[in-house]
Motif scaffolding. Structure first.
Motif, PDB file in Angstrom:
ATOM      1  N   LEU A  99       1.010  -1.176   0.138  1.00  0.00           N
ATOM      2  CA  LEU A  99      -0.056  -0.020  -0.107  1.00  0.00           C
ATOM      3  C   LEU A  99       0.791   1.324  -0.028  1.00  0.00           C
ATOM      4  CD1 LEU A  99      -2.741  -0.873   2.628  1.00  0.00           C
ATOM      5  CD2 LEU A  99      -2.968  -0.972   0.170  1.00  0.00           C
ATOM      6  N   HIS A 100       0.372   2.347  -0.645  1.00  0.00           N
ATOM      7  CA  HIS A 100       0.854   3.548  -0.528  1.00  0.00           C
ATOM      8  C   HIS A 100       0.817   4.124   0.874  1.00  0.00           C
ATOM      9  CE1 HIS A 100       1.403   7.988  -1.038  1.00  0.00           C
ATOM     10  NE2 HIS A 100       2.070   7.613  -2.266  1.00  0.00           N
ATOM     11  N   PRO A 101       1.978   4.618   1.532  1.00  0.00           N
ATOM     12  CA  PRO A 101       1.910   5.380   2.955  1.00  0.00           C
ATOM     13  C   PRO A 101       0.577   5.891   3.108  1.00  0.00           C
ATOM     14  CG  PRO A 101       4.228   5.839   1.657  1.00  0.00           C
ATOM     15  CD  PRO A 101       3.204   5.177   0.753  1.00  0.00           C
ATOM     16  N   ILE A 102       0.091   6.812   2.222  1.00  0.00           N
ATOM     17  CA  ILE A 102      -1.309   7.520   2.562  1.00  0.00           C
ATOM     18  C   ILE A 102      -2.390   6.314   3.023  1.00  0.00           C
ATOM     19  CG2 ILE A 102      -3.063   9.249   1.945  1.00  0.00           C
ATOM     20  CD1 ILE A 102      -1.036  10.171   0.024  1.00  0.00           C
ATOM     21  N   GLN A 103      -2.281   5.364   2.126  1.00  0.00           N
ATOM     22  CA  GLN A 103      -3.432   4.467   2.200  1.00  0.00           C
ATOM     23  C   GLN A 103      -3.080   3.627   3.550  1.00  0.00           C
ATOM     24  OE1 GLN A 103      -2.338   2.276  -1.539  1.00  0.00           O
ATOM     25  NE2 GLN A 103      -4.446   2.762  -2.336  1.00  0.00           N
ATOM     26  N   GLN A 104      -1.981   3.338   3.960  1.00  0.00           N
ATOM     27  CA  GLN A 104      -1.599   2.577   5.157  1.00  0.00           C
ATOM     28  C   GLN A 104      -2.044   3.482   6.277  1.00  0.00           C
ATOM     29  OE1 GLN A 104      -0.401  -0.523   4.649  1.00  0.00           O
ATOM     30  NE2 GLN A 104      -0.713  -0.413   7.167  1.00  0.00           N
ATOM     31  N   ALA A 105      -1.869   4.781   6.266  1.00  0.00           N
ATOM     32  CA  ALA A 105      -2.029   5.733   7.141  1.00  0.00           C
ATOM     33  C   ALA A 105      -3.588   5.805   7.521  1.00  0.00           C
ATOM     34  CB  ALA A 105      -1.543   7.064   7.052  1.00  0.00           C
ATOM     35  N   PHE A 106      -4.380   5.793   6.269  1.00  0.00           N
ATOM     36  CA  PHE A 106      -5.785   6.007   6.507  1.00  0.00           C
ATOM     37  C   PHE A 106      -6.469   4.600   7.171  1.00  0.00           C
ATOM     38  CE2 PHE A 106      -8.449   9.147   4.055  1.00  0.00           C
ATOM     39  CZ  PHE A 106      -7.136  10.004   4.118  1.00  0.00           C
ATOM     40  N   ILE A 107      -5.837   3.533   7.060  1.00  0.00           N
ATOM     41  CA  ILE A 107      -6.302   2.325   7.903  1.00  0.00           C
ATOM     42  C   ILE A 107      -5.673   2.328   9.227  1.00  0.00           C
ATOM     43  CG2 ILE A 107      -5.756  -0.381   7.839  1.00  0.00           C
ATOM     44  CD1 ILE A 107      -5.537  -0.074   4.793  1.00  0.00           C
ATOM     45  N   CYS A 136     -17.463   4.813   5.604  1.00  0.00           N
ATOM     46  CA  CYS A 136     -18.464   4.475   4.787  1.00  0.00           C
ATOM     47  C   CYS A 136     -17.351   4.200   3.404  1.00  0.00           C
ATOM     48  CB  CYS A 136     -19.676   5.135   4.203  1.00  0.00           C
ATOM     49  SG  CYS A 136     -19.368   6.384   3.003  1.00  0.00           S
ATOM     50  N   GLY A 137     -16.438   4.878   3.237  1.00  0.00           N
ATOM     51  CA  GLY A 137     -15.566   4.818   2.241  1.00  0.00           C
ATOM     52  C   GLY A 137     -15.921   5.267   0.953  1.00  0.00           C
ATOM     53  N   PHE A 138     -17.003   6.066   0.957  1.00  0.00           N
ATOM     54  CA  PHE A 138     -17.390   6.932  -0.698  1.00  0.00           C
ATOM     55  C   PHE A 138     -16.228   7.849  -0.764  1.00  0.00           C
ATOM     56  CE2 PHE A 138     -19.889   8.742  -3.941  1.00  0.00           C
ATOM     57  CZ  PHE A 138     -20.284   7.520  -4.592  1.00  0.00           C
ATOM     58  N   CYS A 139     -15.902   8.703   0.253  1.00  0.00           N
ATOM     59  CA  CYS A 139     -14.963   9.888  -0.094  1.00  0.00           C
ATOM     60  C   CYS A 139     -13.607   9.252  -0.173  1.00  0.00           C
ATOM     61  CB  CYS A 139     -15.372  10.792   0.984  1.00  0.00           C
ATOM     62  SG  CYS A 139     -14.604  10.531   2.512  1.00  0.00           S
ATOM     63  N   THR A 140     -13.303   8.241   0.464  1.00  0.00           N
ATOM     64  CA  THR A 140     -12.015   7.737   0.647  1.00  0.00           C
ATOM     65  C   THR A 140     -10.959   8.140  -0.699  1.00  0.00           C
ATOM     66  OG1 THR A 140     -12.744   6.485   2.288  1.00  0.00           O
ATOM     67  CG2 THR A 140     -10.401   6.206   1.552  1.00  0.00           C
ATOM     68  N   PRO A 141     -11.353   7.637  -1.854  1.00  0.00           N
ATOM     69  CA  PRO A 141     -10.451   7.525  -2.899  1.00  0.00           C
ATOM     70  C   PRO A 141     -10.045   8.823  -3.323  1.00  0.00           C
ATOM     71  CG  PRO A 141     -12.367   6.143  -3.595  1.00  0.00           C
ATOM     72  CD  PRO A 141     -12.511   6.572  -2.146  1.00  0.00           C
ATOM     73  N   GLY A 154     -12.312  20.794  -0.407  1.00  0.00           N
ATOM     74  CA  GLY A 154     -13.084  20.470  -1.690  1.00  0.00           C
ATOM     75  C   GLY A 154     -13.665  18.736  -1.514  1.00  0.00           C
ATOM     76  N   ASN A 155     -13.487  18.076  -0.518  1.00  0.00           N
ATOM     77  CA  ASN A 155     -13.778  16.691  -0.446  1.00  0.00           C
ATOM     78  C   ASN A 155     -14.866  16.675   0.650  1.00  0.00           C
ATOM     79  OD1 ASN A 155     -10.904  16.735  -1.642  1.00  0.00           O
ATOM     80  ND2 ASN A 155     -11.708  14.861  -2.326  1.00  0.00           N
ATOM     81  N   LEU A 156     -16.133  16.524   0.222  1.00  0.00           N
ATOM     82  CA  LEU A 156     -16.959  16.203   1.414  1.00  0.00           C
ATOM     83  C   LEU A 156     -16.993  14.945   1.971  1.00  0.00           C
ATOM     84  CD1 LEU A 156     -20.285  17.951  -0.116  1.00  0.00           C
ATOM     85  CD2 LEU A 156     -18.425  18.998   1.633  1.00  0.00           C
ATOM     86  N   CYS A 157     -17.085  14.790   3.435  1.00  0.00           N
ATOM     87  CA  CYS A 157     -17.157  13.516   4.122  1.00  0.00           C
ATOM     88  C   CYS A 157     -18.484  13.419   5.007  1.00  0.00           C
ATOM     89  CB  CYS A 157     -16.005  13.147   4.798  1.00  0.00           C
ATOM     90  SG  CYS A 157     -16.056  11.692   5.796  1.00  0.00           S
ATOM     91  N   ARG A 158     -19.328  12.679   5.056  1.00  0.00           N
ATOM     92  CA  ARG A 158     -20.380  12.638   5.769  1.00  0.00           C
ATOM     93  C   ARG A 158     -20.426  11.813   6.961  1.00  0.00           C
ATOM     94  NH1 ARG A 158     -24.175  16.208   7.088  1.00  0.00           N
ATOM     95  NH2 ARG A 158     -26.119  16.137   6.463  1.00  0.00           N
ATOM     96  N   CYS A 159     -19.311  11.094   7.091  1.00  0.00           N
ATOM     97  CA  CYS A 159     -19.219  10.064   8.188  1.00  0.00           C
ATOM     98  C   CYS A 159     -18.262  10.511   9.342  1.00  0.00           C
ATOM     99  CB  CYS A 159     -18.560   8.619   7.955  1.00  0.00           C
ATOM    100  SG  CYS A 159     -19.680   8.107   6.314  1.00  0.00           S
ATOM    101  N   THR A 160     -17.074  10.910   8.838  1.00  0.00           N
ATOM    102  CA  THR A 160     -15.912  11.019   9.724  1.00  0.00           C
ATOM    103  C   THR A 160     -15.688  12.212  10.571  1.00  0.00           C
ATOM    104  OG1 THR A 160     -14.241  11.948   8.174  1.00  0.00           O
ATOM    105  CG2 THR A 160     -14.631   9.451   8.671  1.00  0.00           C
ATOM    106  N   GLY A 161     -16.409  13.453  10.275  1.00  0.00           N
ATOM    107  CA  GLY A 161     -16.091  14.582  10.755  1.00  0.00           C
ATOM    108  C   GLY A 161     -14.786  15.209  10.442  1.00  0.00           C
TER     109      GLY A 161
END
Lengths: 162, 332
Positions: free
Chosen positions: A84-92, A99-104, A131-138
């Protein structure tokens, strides 16, 4: 119809596209790269964020013909095989995905931030993902994850224990 | 002029369907031939983390590593019904069903182990760290993996544990108001400091804290994620998000005018997880999904009142609504 050449995640493609086709249609419908999500379809939510020539754009707002001879990076282009890319690893690691919809889109905005500066302030991070809306994580854990990703990049790896 | 104010909002919330409505969760735990345990449960993961915490619960009961739990949900062909991912009910209700299913499987594992170990009875046999052993003579032992192989050879697999949990609620008497419509209840309190600009009507949240009762935190990191998310949603509800309903039609149906808070609008939330185990909950846990957003609007509106002395009774408190209220207040 218009023929375009474009480079996606390091791979060259030659495609015949309709004039009314958007980049998100090329990615999802023509090439089967389903990682980029279409949310609002009008450039407001950022779910379809990708990198074009190193800058974040909403793939729903870019026409396919505008991508001729352009270099594009989508979420599929980040990991190196199983690594995984370090950013992906850090997100995990931080738990920045719900929910993951905004994640990519969020991860590509994070990449744009960190490509410029691997040690951004929290304010710079918030600005960069505004510019990236997220409804779950705050957003809090996402900001934490991007901070951690910066640290991993500075240390040159994706080992979160180090 | 900018004016500061402090407000708190405290809520209690009954989770589950409530009011005597049958609220049933079912689960199945299956010992696989490689010694892993598959949990079959119809609990939908929507990003709240149910897969994670329910796997944790199963791993805890079976005393095996988390990676040895195979969690199977969202395929109605392969699992019993566990009700909806709604009413903040999955942690408590389905968590209990999974715990019961795993306890049933655990019992069956021990019964089978005593036969394999050729002991007199299952008394004193326990399952810990993937091993079934006799407490008084630990050299009498067999691993879950070995036991699974033996059972496979004897054609006694799959070994299945089952669990069903029905929440206890009693319909409220409409005449007397008596009853026990919900169980359990989850409590929380939000505190915010706001800065109100009396010229523009804009509201800035300077500081926010949340203390959330969770019974027992199964996964503290995920609880924090729920708190952050609930706060952001509650904040949008308080001051930004307006459908603009007029004669049944939505005026604001795009993100250009239906404003969801962005990363720049949500301040850092200071979070306190309060643990007070619920005796009927799985490992003491309760649901917090909806509760985490409830206290935000009352806290923000109380803080606005504290700042400018105007009691607003409609959300969201948009700049034009606040300015109108301030103007009316001056007129009186």
């Amino acid at each position: 119809m218009k023929d375009i050449n474009l480079k996606i995640n390091g791979k060259s493609y030659r495609l015949s596209t309709n004039e009314d086709m958007r980049l998100i249609d090329v990615l999802r419908d023509e090439l089967g790269l389903l990682g980029s999500k279409e949310g609002c379809g009008e450039g407001e939510c950022g779910a379809c964020t990708i990198l074009m020539e190193g800058r974040t754009v909403n793939a729903c707002m870019v026409m396919a013909f505008q991508t001729d001879e352009k270099e594009i990076i989508t979420i599929e282009g980040l990991s190196n095989g199983e690594q995984l890319h370090p950013i992906q690893q850090a997100f995990i690691e931080i738990g920045a995905v719900q929910c993951g919809f905004c994640t990519p889109g969020m991860i590509l905005s994070a990449k744009a931030i960190l490509d410029k500066d691997t040690n951004p302030t929290r304010e710079m991070i918030r600005q960069g993902i505004s510019g990236n809306l997220c409804r779950c994580t705050g957003y809090a854990k996402i900001v934490d994850a991007i901070e951690l990703a910066g640290k991993l990049l500075r240390n040159g790896g994706n080992n979160c224990e180090a | 002029m900018k004016k500061k104010g402090v407000g708190i909002g405290s809520t209690f919330y009954g989770t589950g369907y409530g009011n005597g409505f049958p609220d049933v969760s079912r689960a199945k735990a299956v010992l696989k031939e490689d010694g892993k345990v598959a949990v079959h449960v119809g609990a939908t993961e929507v990003g709240q983390g149910s897969k994670t915490i329910m796997s944790q619960m199963a791993a805890e009961v079976m005393s095996i590593p988390l990676n040895d739990i195979i969690f199977i949900c969202e395929d109605t062909k392969n699992m019993p019904d566990s009700g909806t991912a709604a009413a903040s009910r999955q942690t408590y209700n389905t968590g209990n069903a999974i715990k019961l299913a795993c306890e049933d499987l655990r019992k069956k594992v021990i019964e089978n182990a005593f036969k394999e170990l050729k002991l007199n009875s299952s008394v004193g046999l326990t399952l810990k760290n993937g091993e079934i052993y006799l407490k008084t003579l630990p050299s009498k032992n067999i691993s879950l993996k070995e036991l699974a192989l033996c059972l496979l050879k004897n054609k006694e697999l799959p070994l299945i544990g089952e669990g069903s949990f029905t929440a206890q609620t009693i319909e409220m008497d409409e005449e007397t108001g008596q009853g026990a419509p919900y169980w359990p209840y989850t409590f929380n309190v939000y505190g915010v400091i706001v800065e109100v600009d009396t010229e523009t009507g804009l509201i800035d949240i300077i500081k926010a804290v949340c203390a959330q009762d969770v019974g027992k935190a199964i996964n503290p990191e995920m609880i924090e994620g729920q708190m952050d998310g609930g706060f952001a949603m509650g904040l949008g509800y308080s001051i930004y998000e307006d459908l603009g309903l007029k004669e049944g039609k939505m005026k604001n149906k795009n993100f250009t005018n239906y404003l969801i808070p962005t990363a720049l609008d949500v301040p850092e939330l200071e979070k306190f997880i309060i643990e007070d185990p619920e005796s009927t909950g799985p490992f003491g846990a309760k649901g917090i999904g909806e509760p985490v957003m409830l206290g935000v609007a009352p806290a923000v509106l109380n803080a606005i009142y504290d700042a400018v002395g105007v009691r607003i009774t409609q959300v969201p408190v948009t700049p034009d609504r606040l300015l109108r209220a301030l103007k009316e207040e001056r007129r009186e």
